[in-house]
Motif scaffolding. Structure first.
Motif, short mmCIF file in Angstrom:
data_model
loop_
_atom_site.label_atom_id
_atom_site.label_comp_id
_atom_site.label_asym_id
_atom_site.label_seq_id
_atom_site.Cartn_x
_atom_site.Cartn_y
_atom_site.Cartn_z
N ASP A 89 2.04 1.98 -3.41
CA ASP A 89 0.97 2.60 -4.20
C ASP A 89 0.82 4.08 -3.85
OD1 ASP A 89 0.35 0.33 -5.65
OD2 ASP A 89 -1.25 -0.30 -4.29
N VAL A 90 0.86 4.40 -2.56
CA VAL A 90 0.76 5.80 -2.15
C VAL A 90 1.91 6.60 -2.74
CG1 VAL A 90 0.88 7.39 -0.17
CG2 VAL A 90 -0.55 5.33 -0.04
N ASP A 104 1.41 7.16 -6.41
CA ASP A 104 0.31 8.07 -6.70
C ASP A 104 0.58 9.50 -6.24
OD1 ASP A 104 -1.18 6.00 -7.78
OD2 ASP A 104 -2.32 5.64 -5.93
N ASP A 105 1.17 9.64 -5.04
CA ASP A 105 1.23 10.94 -4.39
C ASP A 105 2.63 11.47 -4.13
OD1 ASP A 105 -1.57 10.82 -4.28
OD2 ASP A 105 -1.50 9.74 -2.37
N ARG A 147 -5.33 4.33 4.76
CA ARG A 147 -6.47 4.48 3.84
C ARG A 147 -6.31 3.57 2.62
NH1 ARG A 147 -5.91 9.87 5.35
NH2 ARG A 147 -4.70 10.34 3.48
N LYS A 148 -5.11 3.59 2.01
CA LYS A 148 -4.89 2.78 0.80
C LYS A 148 -5.06 1.29 1.09
CE LYS A 148 -3.53 3.94 -2.87
NZ LYS A 148 -4.26 4.22 -4.12
N ALA A 201 -2.14 7.92 5.09
CA ALA A 201 -2.43 7.63 3.68
C ALA A 201 -2.28 6.13 3.41
CB ALA A 201 -1.49 8.44 2.78
N VAL A 202 -1.30 5.51 4.02
CA VAL A 202 -1.12 4.06 3.84
C VAL A 202 -2.28 3.31 4.48
CG1 VAL A 202 0.38 2.07 4.32
CG2 VAL A 202 1.39 4.27 3.65
N ALA A 257 0.84 -1.20 0.00
CA ALA A 257 0.00 0.00 0.00
C ALA A 257 0.88 1.25 0.00
CB ALA A 257 -0.93 -0.01 1.21
N ARG A 299 4.35 1.86 -11.93
CA ARG A 299 4.12 2.34 -10.57
C ARG A 299 5.33 2.02 -9.68
NH1 ARG A 299 -0.62 3.94 -9.45
NH2 ARG A 299 -0.75 3.19 -7.30
#
Length: 190
Positions: free
Chosen positions: A15-16, A19-20, A32-33, A29-30, A12, A101
């Motif tokens: 991915d964060v 993305d960010d 949430r992801k 944020a992790v 995760a 990614r």
């Protein structure tokens, strides 16, 4: 369960980061992801440094698994054309889908590792079947400085992937052909 949860959180975090960017990489944020309750990430990775270390460790694991799978799928490299084809397949993987990614996360972590020796140590290029295939190919073609040529060739490929990410393009086959030709070229006087 702990290692599964750590892996899920590290994925995760990747991915964060993809993305960010580095500024968006927070424990919340992790959480949430990963669809976890608030505080879960900080329970497994107490500090931002621990989160980055977990993320980079997982990134290297995934990269190594990809390189091993690719090497197993390819026959031994005999011709320059086969080497170019293998590198083209790798660059396509690194510039599309999930590989893109991971590339975005890898470069962000690489920049961060300039100031963090622990991250740098984890990110140091590892021996893998792909690197070994390039070494063996160059040696079989009479290249005398195999280690340096392998390193230079793979570093240049990495630079082309970086350029593809930044420009939104792809790695041109002609560029790969030129790099392979340069790697095979002997220095004057040999």
């Amino acid at each position: 369960m702990t290692s599964d949860r750590r892996t899920l959180l590290a994925d995760a975090a990747l991915d964060v980061l993809a993305d960010d960017g580095m500024r968006g990489l927070t424990h919340r944020a992790v959480d949430r992801k990963a669809a976890m309750p608030p505080g879960t990430t900080s329970a497994y990775f107490r500090t931002r440094a621990a989160l980055l270390t977990g993320l980079v460790t997982r990134l290297v694991q995934r990269d190594q698994a990809e390189l091993h799978a690719m090497a197993e799928a390819l026959p031994p490299l005999r011709t320059a054309e086969e080497l170019v084809e293998g590198m083209a397949a790798l660059t396509r993987k690194r510039l599309t889908g999930e590989g893109r990614r991971r590339s975005l996360a890898r470069y962000a972590c690489t920049v961060e590792s300039v100031r963090d020796a622990e991250l740098r140590e984890i990110l140091v290029p590892r021996d893998n079947p792909g690197r070994e295939a390039v070494r063996l190919f160059l040696a079989a073609h009479g290249v005398t400085d195999v280690e340096n040529r392998t390193h230079t060739l793979l570093t240049c490929i990495d630079g082309l992937v970086f350029d593809g990410l930044v420009s939104g393009g792809e790695v041109r086959r002609e560029a790969l052909e030129g790099l392979v030709a340069a790697a095979l070229r002997q220095a004057p006087g040999r």
